[in-house]
Design a protein around this motif. Structure first.
Motif, mmCIF file in Angstrom:
data_model
loop_
_atom_site.group_PDB
_atom_site.id
_atom_site.type_symbol
_atom_site.label_atom_id
_atom_site.label_comp_id
_atom_site.label_asym_id
_atom_site.label_seq_id
_atom_site.Cartn_x
_atom_site.Cartn_y
_atom_site.Cartn_z
ATOM 1 N N ILE A 100 0.904 -1.205 -0.111
ATOM 2 C CA ILE A 100 0.030 -0.124 -0.022
ATOM 3 C C ILE A 100 0.799 1.185 0.037
ATOM 4 C CG2 ILE A 100 -1.733 1.516 1.201
ATOM 5 C CD1 ILE A 100 -3.020 -1.337 2.297
ATOM 6 N N PRO A 101 0.594 2.080 -0.943
ATOM 7 C CA PRO A 101 1.491 3.273 -0.888
ATOM 8 C C PRO A 101 1.243 4.290 0.142
ATOM 9 C CG PRO A 101 -0.151 3.173 -2.739
ATOM 10 C CD PRO A 101 -0.284 1.945 -1.920
ATOM 11 N N SER A 102 2.253 5.230 0.363
ATOM 12 C CA SER A 102 2.015 6.149 1.434
ATOM 13 C C SER A 102 0.921 7.244 0.981
ATOM 14 C CB SER A 102 3.490 6.855 1.668
ATOM 15 O OG SER A 102 3.519 7.675 0.594
ATOM 16 N N PRO A 103 0.566 7.794 1.963
ATOM 17 C CA PRO A 103 -0.501 8.906 1.767
ATOM 18 C C PRO A 103 -0.280 9.822 0.961
ATOM 19 C CG PRO A 103 -0.546 8.730 4.074
ATOM 20 C CD PRO A 103 0.527 7.873 3.518
ATOM 21 N N GLU A 104 1.266 10.384 0.479
ATOM 22 C CA GLU A 104 1.566 11.108 -0.318
ATOM 23 C C GLU A 104 1.542 10.442 -1.737
ATOM 24 O OE1 GLU A 104 3.372 10.466 2.447
ATOM 25 O OE2 GLU A 104 3.016 12.369 3.386
ATOM 26 N N GLN A 105 2.085 9.075 -1.997
ATOM 27 C CA GLN A 105 1.967 8.461 -3.057
ATOM 28 C C GLN A 105 0.735 8.286 -3.727
ATOM 29 O OE1 GLN A 105 4.242 5.136 -1.528
ATOM 30 N NE2 GLN A 105 6.124 5.453 -2.895
ATOM 31 N N ARG A 106 -0.335 8.015 -2.746
ATOM 32 C CA ARG A 106 -1.697 7.758 -3.100
ATOM 33 C C ARG A 106 -2.054 9.071 -3.579
ATOM 34 N NH1 ARG A 106 -3.137 4.463 2.101
ATOM 35 N NH2 ARG A 106 -3.038 6.570 3.062
ATOM 36 N N TRP A 107 -2.022 10.173 -3.080
ATOM 37 C CA TRP A 107 -2.384 11.327 -3.583
ATOM 38 C C TRP A 107 -1.879 11.639 -4.883
ATOM 39 C CZ3 TRP A 107 -0.236 16.160 -5.012
ATOM 40 C CH2 TRP A 107 -1.100 17.172 -5.275
ATOM 41 N N MET A 108 -0.325 11.435 -4.999
ATOM 42 C CA MET A 108 0.074 11.876 -6.590
ATOM 43 C C MET A 108 -0.567 10.720 -7.421
ATOM 44 S SD MET A 108 4.204 12.558 -5.465
ATOM 45 C CE MET A 108 4.533 11.479 -6.380
ATOM 46 N N LEU A 109 -0.536 9.712 -7.117
ATOM 47 C CA LEU A 109 -1.123 8.547 -8.026
ATOM 48 C C LEU A 109 -2.814 9.249 -8.570
ATOM 49 C CD1 LEU A 109 -0.019 5.178 -6.655
ATOM 50 C CD2 LEU A 109 0.444 6.182 -8.743
ATOM 51 N N LEU A 110 -3.486 9.437 -7.605
ATOM 52 C CA LEU A 110 -4.825 9.937 -7.796
ATOM 53 C C LEU A 110 -4.883 10.949 -8.704
ATOM 54 C CD1 LEU A 110 -7.827 9.359 -7.443
ATOM 55 C CD2 LEU A 110 -7.568 10.425 -5.200
ATOM 56 N N GLN A 111 -3.874 12.005 -8.311
ATOM 57 C CA GLN A 111 -3.828 13.191 -9.372
ATOM 58 C C GLN A 111 -3.494 12.882 -10.611
ATOM 59 O OE1 GLN A 111 -4.780 16.218 -8.494
ATOM 60 N NE2 GLN A 111 -5.057 15.761 -6.296
ATOM 61 N N THR A 112 -2.752 11.788 -10.949
ATOM 62 C CA THR A 112 -2.114 11.565 -12.161
ATOM 63 C C THR A 112 -3.292 10.730 -12.836
ATOM 64 O OG1 THR A 112 0.041 11.252 -11.396
ATOM 65 C CG2 THR A 112 -0.751 9.898 -13.430
ATOM 66 N N LEU A 113 -4.314 9.923 -12.034
ATOM 67 C CA LEU A 113 -5.336 9.213 -12.658
ATOM 68 C C LEU A 113 -6.335 10.214 -13.184
ATOM 69 C CD1 LEU A 113 -5.968 6.481 -10.210
ATOM 70 C CD2 LEU A 113 -5.162 6.199 -12.831
ATOM 71 N N GLN A 114 -6.439 11.277 -12.336
ATOM 72 C CA GLN A 114 -7.573 12.212 -12.635
ATOM 73 C C GLN A 114 -7.027 12.862 -13.893
ATOM 74 O OE1 GLN A 114 -8.061 14.316 -9.035
ATOM 75 N NE2 GLN A 114 -9.761 12.906 -8.369
ATOM 76 N N ALA A 115 -5.526 13.541 -14.062
ATOM 77 C CA ALA A 115 -5.310 14.161 -15.137
ATOM 78 C C ALA A 115 -5.349 13.265 -16.445
ATOM 79 C CB ALA A 115 -3.724 14.425 -14.967
ATOM 80 N N LEU A 116 -4.908 12.046 -16.407
ATOM 81 C CA LEU A 116 -5.205 11.082 -17.321
ATOM 82 C C LEU A 116 -6.462 11.019 -17.868
ATOM 83 C CD1 LEU A 116 -3.997 8.915 -19.303
ATOM 84 C CD2 LEU A 116 -4.499 7.361 -17.588
ATOM 85 N N ASP A 117 -7.444 11.054 -16.934
ATOM 86 C CA ASP A 117 -8.945 10.821 -17.215
ATOM 87 C C ASP A 117 -9.413 12.063 -18.091
ATOM 88 O OD1 ASP A 117 -11.622 9.638 -16.946
ATOM 89 O OD2 ASP A 117 -12.095 11.397 -15.527
ATOM 90 N N GLU A 118 -8.781 13.474 -17.643
ATOM 91 C CA GLU A 118 -9.085 14.476 -18.100
ATOM 92 C C GLU A 118 -8.823 14.767 -19.598
ATOM 93 O OE1 GLU A 118 -8.301 17.937 -15.799
ATOM 94 O OE2 GLU A 118 -9.324 17.012 -14.171
ATOM 95 N N LEU A 119 -7.371 14.139 -19.928
ATOM 96 C CA LEU A 119 -6.624 14.121 -21.130
ATOM 97 C C LEU A 119 -7.540 13.386 -22.034
ATOM 98 C CD1 LEU A 119 -4.237 14.790 -22.679
ATOM 99 C CD2 LEU A 119 -3.139 12.552 -21.938
ATOM 100 N N LEU A 120 -8.086 12.029 -21.667
ATOM 101 C CA LEU A 120 -8.894 11.106 -22.503
ATOM 102 C C LEU A 120 -10.185 11.655 -22.686
ATOM 103 C CD1 LEU A 120 -7.125 7.979 -21.685
ATOM 104 C CD2 LEU A 120 -6.432 9.503 -23.075
ATOM 105 N N ASP A 121 -10.560 12.744 -21.923
ATOM 106 C CA ASP A 121 -12.031 12.968 -22.076
ATOM 107 C C ASP A 121 -12.470 13.391 -23.352
ATOM 108 O OD1 ASP A 121 -14.705 13.434 -20.879
ATOM 109 O OD2 ASP A 121 -14.245 15.704 -21.082
#
Length: 171
Positions: A100-121
């Motif tokens: 399980i990633p650290s809270p900081e890593q989780r936040w960064m991964l979630l931000q990346t997923l959201q950016a990817l989602d927006e990119l592919l929108d």
């Protein structure tokens, strides 16, 4: 030091005062949450200010319809981000404790997923799935074609569309 006055400020101020309560109430009824409604209301006005209509707010014939359209799009994005976040949290819950990633890593991964989602929108569902399967799961075109029940040639076309979309978004 004097505060610089934005040239749109007088028109925007009146526009905001006239419609902000209505928009926030409209969003609250749809979201069932006053905090998210307030955030999305502010974001809606920011988008309106920065968008093409920001230059001519007084020319809007149906300002509430315009605000509702912008607000609805932001609300859909909000729901999509929440679903993405929940899917991510569900996936984390299946991991062994040591992975399980650290809270900081989780936040960064979630931000990346959201950016990817927006990119592919805006990509069609098949194009989006093909791109994600190729990039995230490392599937080949034949495997993607089988999953999507299309030809490999179609998958190649999908991938070209996805790459072109990503390149254009980067401009």
């Amino acid at each position: 030091m004097t505060d610089a006055v934005h040239p749109l400020q007088p028109g925007l101020d009146a526009f905001y005062r006239e419609h902000s309560s209505w928009l926030e109430s409209w969003l609250r009824r749809r979201l069932g949450n006053a905090w998210d409604a307030a955030d999305l209301s502010q974001e809606t006005f920011l988008r309106v200010l920065l968008g093409p209509q920001g230059q001519a707010l007084e020319a809007l014939r149906e300002p509430r319809a315009y605000l509702a359209t912008v607000g609805k799009r932001l609300m859909l994005n909000h729901h999509r981000r929440r679903q993405l976040e929940q899917a991510y949290l569900d996936a984390l819950a299946t991991l062994p404790q040591e992975l399980i990633p650290s809270p900081e890593q989780r936040w960064m991964l979630l931000q990346t997923l959201q950016a990817l989602d927006e990119l592919l929108d805006g990509l069609a569902g098949g194009v989006r799935r093909a791109f994600l399967w190729a990039q995230l799961e490392g599937l080949g075109y034949a495997q993607i074609a089988e999953r999507l029940q299309v030809s490999e040639r179609t998958v190649k076309r999908y991938m070209a569309q996805a790459y072109a979309h990503c390149l254009m978004a980067d401009l």
